[in-house]
Design an enzyme around this catalytic site. Structure first.
Site, PDB file in Angstrom:
ATOM      1  N   GLU A   1       0.859  -1.190   0.000  1.00 31.40           N
ATOM      2  CA  GLU A   1       0.000   0.000   0.000  1.00 31.40           C
ATOM      3  C   GLU A   1       0.888   1.230   0.000  1.00 31.40           C
ATOM      4  OE1 GLU A   1      -2.873   0.380   3.207  1.00 31.40           O
ATOM      5  OE2 GLU A   1      -3.781   2.089   2.194  1.00 31.40           O
TER       6      GLU A   1
ATOM      7  N   CYS B   1      -6.619   0.883   2.808  1.00 30.25           N
ATOM      8  CA  CYS B   1      -7.598   1.980   2.842  1.00 30.25           C
ATOM      9  C   CYS B   1      -7.437   2.946   1.680  1.00 30.25           C
ATOM     10  CB  CYS B   1      -7.481   2.739   4.147  1.00 30.25           C
ATOM     11  SG  CYS B   1      -8.037   1.802   5.570  1.00 30.25           S
TER      12      CYS B   1
ATOM     13  N   ASN C   1     -12.106  -2.993   0.201  1.00 29.36           N
ATOM     14  CA  ASN C   1     -11.054  -3.301   1.179  1.00 29.36           C
ATOM     15  C   ASN C   1     -11.709  -3.627   2.518  1.00 29.36           C
ATOM     16  OD1 ASN C   1      -8.457  -3.463   2.455  1.00 29.36           O
ATOM     17  ND2 ASN C   1      -8.777  -1.402   3.234  1.00 29.36           N
ATOM     18  N   GLU C   2     -11.632  -2.714   3.487  1.00 26.62           N
ATOM     19  CA  GLU C   2     -12.262  -3.017   4.783  1.00 26.62           C
ATOM     20  C   GLU C   2     -13.676  -2.442   4.780  1.00 26.62           C
ATOM     21  OE1 GLU C   2      -9.610  -1.529   7.782  1.00 26.62           O
ATOM     22  OE2 GLU C   2      -8.554  -3.433   7.928  1.00 26.62           O
TER      23      GLU C   2
HETATM   24  O1  AHR Z   1      -2.244  -1.581   6.790  1.00 27.13           O
HETATM   25  C1  AHR Z   1      -2.688  -0.331   7.181  1.00 27.13           C
HETATM   26  C2  AHR Z   1      -4.196  -0.199   7.095  1.00 27.13           C
HETATM   27  O2  AHR Z   1      -4.790  -1.074   7.995  1.00 27.13           O
HETATM   28  C3  AHR Z   1      -4.811  -0.580   5.778  1.00 27.13           C
HETATM   29  O3  AHR Z   1      -4.793   0.454   4.875  1.00 27.13           O
HETATM   30  C4  AHR Z   1      -6.211  -0.928   6.144  1.00 27.13           C
HETATM   31  O4  AHR Z   1      -6.788  -1.862   5.272  1.00 27.13           O
HETATM   32  C5  AHR Z   1      -6.096  -1.417   7.569  1.00 27.13           C
HETATM   33  O5  AHR Z   1      -7.004  -0.790   8.392  1.00 27.13           O
END
Ligand code: AHR
Length: 652
Positions: free
Chosen positions: A50, A241, A372-373
Site C-alpha cells: 500500500e 484503505c 477493502n475493509e
Molecule cells: O495496513 C494499514 C491499514 O490497515 C490498511 O490500509 C487498512 O486496510 C487497515 O485498516
C-alpha cells in the site's frame, strides 16, 4: 521498546509458559510424512503493498523530485526559488488546460541569476558513481534560457550536474544525465536558470540509473530485492484503505494511473491527513507507480497479481460515502476493464493500451478484490452486483471479498456468514492484534469449514502496543507470535489459501503507521524480524501439509511449541516455534516409507524478545542456516529459547 511494551511482552510469555506447564511432560512429536492432509496453494505466502508511509512516492518509486509537476495543494511545496536577480513574477504557477496535469511554472529571466531547488522526499539519497537522469518538459515562450542542473549537499557543495539547452517551440521533453561524485543521504536538486527569456517548465524529474532491472523511471532496486528475496506467491495492491479513499473522489482509480506519466493525475494521499499525530502535508500520489508497474512488478518477482478495487464505498472510518446503486455501473465497468487491461488481446481497447506501454503479453490476472475493509449490508448489496458482472464475463477470475476490519464481532459475523452463504471464493480477514492474540489463535482455523469459501489472511501484524500506536515496534516478540500463528495457517492450508503481513514498507523519515515489514531511508533498507519470519515461511512453503502431532494433537501451544510440517517435491519441511524462554530439545519421529537424507536447519532466534533490527544493526535478528543430519527416521531438534526452527531434509 517502551517499558509498557516490555512488561506486556514478559507477561505474555509468562502466561503462555504457565498455560503450557501442564503439558511439560508430553514430548512425542510425530510427522506422518506419507499422509497428505491438504495441498498448499502456490499463493499461500504473499505481500501486501500500500502507498502508506511513503511506500510508493518517496519509497518504491525511485523518483527523487517531490512535486515534480506542481500539482500538490500548495503548488510550490518542496521547491524554493532564489538568486540575485529573483524578482516579483520571476517564477509563476500557471494553470493550463490539461485537466490531468494542469499546473506548470513560467520562469522569466533577464540575465540568469535565478535558481530553483527541490528538497526531494526528506532529502535525496545520492550514490557515488551512479548515473542520474534528469528530465524536464519545457515550452519556450521567449527562447534564450538555458538550464543547468546540479545535485548539492546540505552545505551547497556540488555532487554532479549537467547543462541543458532548450530547443524548438511547443512542449518538448529533454533528458540529460551525469554521474554523482559522492554519496549523500540528504542532497537536493538545484536548477540554475541562465540567459534571458521565458520558459514554461513541468515534470521536473530525477531518477537514479540503478533502478530495478535498470528501467528508466523505474523502482528502487534495493526495495524490490527484499520482495524478490521472499519469492512471494502474490502481491496485493494498491492497498488497504487507499483503495477506499477518505471520500469517493479520493478513491484509487486505476485508469488514472496508466499511460504516459505526465498524463497520470496526481491525487492527495489519504494518509496525508489521516493521523493528526503524524501529519504529512507533502504526501501525494503521482501514480508514477501505477497499475501497469504493479503488474510488471508482480511478474518480475514471480507473484500472482491481486488488485483490490473500490466497490462504491469510501472509507467507513472517514466520510463513509456511498455511491448510490443507480450510479454503481462505472465502478463495475472499471473492474471489468481492468481484466481486459491485464489479460485482454492487444486488439481490445485496454489490451492495446497495455501493449503500447510495452507489454503485449497478458499479465495473467486470476484474482481481484472487491472492496477493502468495507462492511454492512451496503457492502453486500454492491458486492453482489460486482460479482454478477465479473463472474458472467470472467468466470475464472477468483474474487476476494471483505470481512471488515476485525476478526471477530458483529460486523465480522454478519459478513462471514453472508459471504459463505454467497459461496464467496476468498474471504479477506484482517488481524491487527497483540502478540497474545496471535499465540492464542494458532488454532483459529482448526475447525473452520473447508468449503465453500477459502480464507485470505489479507492483513496482519502483531502490535506490541496497540493499533495505530506510534510506540509499536517490530520486535522479536511480535515476529515470534506471528510465526506461531502462521504455523496454524499452514496447518490449515485446506481452508487458508493466502496470507500477507501489512503494511509492507515504511520510510523512517515519513511514516504514519507502525509496525511495518521493511524500513527504508533515502539510501538504506532493512528487514525486520517479522520480515524474516515471512521470508522463512515463504521460502519453505511446500506443496502439501502432512500431520505433525504431539501425543496425537496438532501442536499449537503445548510445551510452548507451535509446529507444522509439509512436503515439497523432494523435501520434508518442519517448522517449529519454541516460545519458551528455555531451550527445548525434542525428538521428532517421521513415519515414512522413505529414507531421510542430510539437510539443513535454519534458525531465527533471539534471547531478547525486545530485540529489533535497525539501519545500524540490520541483522540483529536474522536467519542462520546450518547442516542438519537425521538419525534414521528420527530428528533430534535442540531448539534455542524463543526461536523459529525450520528443518528441511530430503525424502529419498
Ligand atoms: O495496513 C494499514 C491499514 O490497515 C490498511 O490500509 C487498512 O486496510 C487497515 O485498516
Amino acid at each position: 521498546m517502551t517499558i509498557k511494551n516490555a512488561i506486556a511482552c514478559l507477561l505474555t510469555l509468562t502466561n503462555i509458559a504457565l498455560m503450557n506447564a501442564a503439558h511439560a511432560q508430553q514430548k512425542r512429536l510425530v510427522v506422518d510424512a506419507d499422509h497428505i492432509i491438504a495441498p498448499i496453494q502456490p499463493t499461500m505466502w504473499g505481500v501486501f503493498f500500500e502507498d502508506i508511509n511513503f511506500g510508493a512516492d518517496g519509497g518504491l518509486y525511485a523518483e527523487l523530485v517531490k512535486n515534480r509537476s506542481f500539482e500538490f495543494t500548495k503548488p510550490l511545496m518542496g521547491w524554493k526559488t532564489g538568486g540575485a536577480r529573483l524578482a516579483e513574477g520571476s517564477v509563476l504557477v500557471v494553470k493550463g488546460d490539461n485537466p490531468k496535469n494542469p499546473h506548470y511554472i513560467r520562469v522569466t529571466a533577464a540575465d540568469g541569476g535565478l535558481w530553483l531547488t527541490n528538497e526531494g522526499f526528506r532529502g535525496m539519497g545520492i550514490k557515488q558513481d551512479v548515473r542520474y537522469s534528469f528530465s524536464v518538459m519545457y515550452r519556450q515562450t521567449q527562447p534564450g534560457i538555458k538550464l543547468h542542473v546540479t545535485l548539492i549537499d546540505p552545505q551547497g557543495k556540488a555532487l554532479g550536474g549537467a547543462g541543458l539547452s532548450p530547443e524548438g517551440m511547443g512542449w518538448q521533453k529533454d533528458t540529460v544525465s551525469f554521474i554523482a561524485g559522492r554519496t549523500e543521504p540528504r542532497a537536493s536538486l538545484k536548477l540554475d536558470i541562465e540567459g534571458a527569456g521565458q520558459i514554461d517548465l513541468d515534470m521536473i524529474s530525477l531518477f537514479p540509473g540503478d533502478t530495478w532491472k535498470n528501467r528508466p523511471g523505474g523502482l528502487r532496486s534495493d526495495m524490490v530485492q527484499w520482495l524478490a528475496d521472499m519469492k512471494p506467491g502474490f502481491i496485493r495492491f494498491p492497498g488497504g484503505c487507499i483503495v477506499e479513499g477518505f471520500n469517493l473522489d479520493n478513491r484509487y482509480q486505476w485508469k488514472k494511473t496508466v499511460g504516459p506519466v505526465e498524463d497520470r493525475q496526481v491525487e492527495i494521499n489519504r494518509w496525508n491527513i489521516e493521523f493528526a499525530h503524524r501529519p504529512t502535508p507533502d504526501y501525494f500520489q503521482t501514480h508514477g507507480l501505477g497499475f501497469f508497474e504493479y503488474f510488471q512488478l508482480a511478474e518480475d518477482i514471480g507473484a500472482e497479481p491481486l488488485p483490490i478495487l473500490n466497490c462504491g464505498m469510501a472509507c467507513q472510518f472517514n466520510s463513509a460515502e456511498l455511491a448510490p446503486i443507480d450510479d454503481i455501473a462505472p465502478y463495475i465497468q472499471d473492474a471489468l476493464d481492468l481484466v481486459e487491461f491485464a489479460n485482454g488481446d492487444t486488439t481490445t481497447t485496454w489490451g492495446k493500451l497495455r501493449a503500447s506501454m510495452g507489454h503485449p503479453a497478458s499479465f495473467h490476472l486470476h484474482m481481484m478484490g472487491v472492496g477493502n475493509e468495507n462492511w454492512g449490508p451496503q457492502y453486500i448489496e454492491r458486492l453482489k452486483m460486482f460479482t454478477r458482472a465479473l463472474k458472467t464475463r470472467y468466470p475464472d477470475v477468483r474474487l476476494v471479498n471483505s470481512s471488515g476490519t476485525d476478526p471477530e464481532g458483529n460486523r465480522y459475523d454478519f459478513l462471514n456468514d453472508t459471504l459463505r452463504a454467497m459461496h464467496a471464493d476468498l474471504i479477506d480477514e484482517h488481524y491487527y492484534r497483540k502478540p497474545e492474540w496471535f499465540f492464542a489463535n494458532a488454532r483459529r482455523y482448526d475447525n473452520y469449514p473447508r468449503s465453500p469459501s477459502h480464507v485470505f489472511a489479507g492483513e496482519y501484524a502483531a502490535q506490541s502496543d496497540h493499533t495505530v500506536s506510534v510506540d509499536n515496534q517490530n520486535c522479536w516478540l511480535t515476529a515470534l507470535s506471528e510465526a506461531a500463528f502462521m504455523t496454524g495457517l499452514e496447518r490449515n492450508a485446506a481452508v487458508v489459501s493466502m496470507a500477507s503481513y501489512a503494511p509492507l514498507f515504511a520510510n523512517a523519515d515519513a511514516w504514519q503507521w507502525t509496525p511495518d515489514l521493511i524500513w527504508v531511508n533515502s539510501l538504506q533498507s532493512y528487514g525486520t524480524p517479522d520480515y524474516y519470519v515471512q521470508q522463512l515461511f515463504s521460502l519453505n512453503k511446500g506443496k502439501a501439509v502432512v500431520p505433525l502431532t504431539l501425543d496425537g494433537q496438532s501442536v499449537a501451544g503445548q510445551d510452548s511449541l507451535y509446529a507444522t510440517a509439509c512436503l515439497d517435491e523432494r523435501d520434508l519441511i518442519i517448522k517449529v516455534v519454541n516460545a519458551s524462554r528455555a531451550q527445548a530439545t525434542r525428538v521428532i519421529t517421521v513415519d515414512t516409507r522413505k529414507r531421510l537424507g542430510p539437510g539443513t536447519l535454519t534458525v531465527l532466534q533471539s534471547d531478547d524478545l525486545n530485540a529489533v533490527n535497525s539501519f545500524d544493526q540490520p541483522a540483529r535478528v536474522a536467519p542462520r542456516e546450518m547442516p542438519f543430519i537425521p538419525k534414521g527416521r528420527t530428528l533430534t531438534l535442540a531448539m534455542r529459547p524463543y526461536s523459529l526452527n525450520v528443518v528441511r531434509v530430503p525424502l529419498q
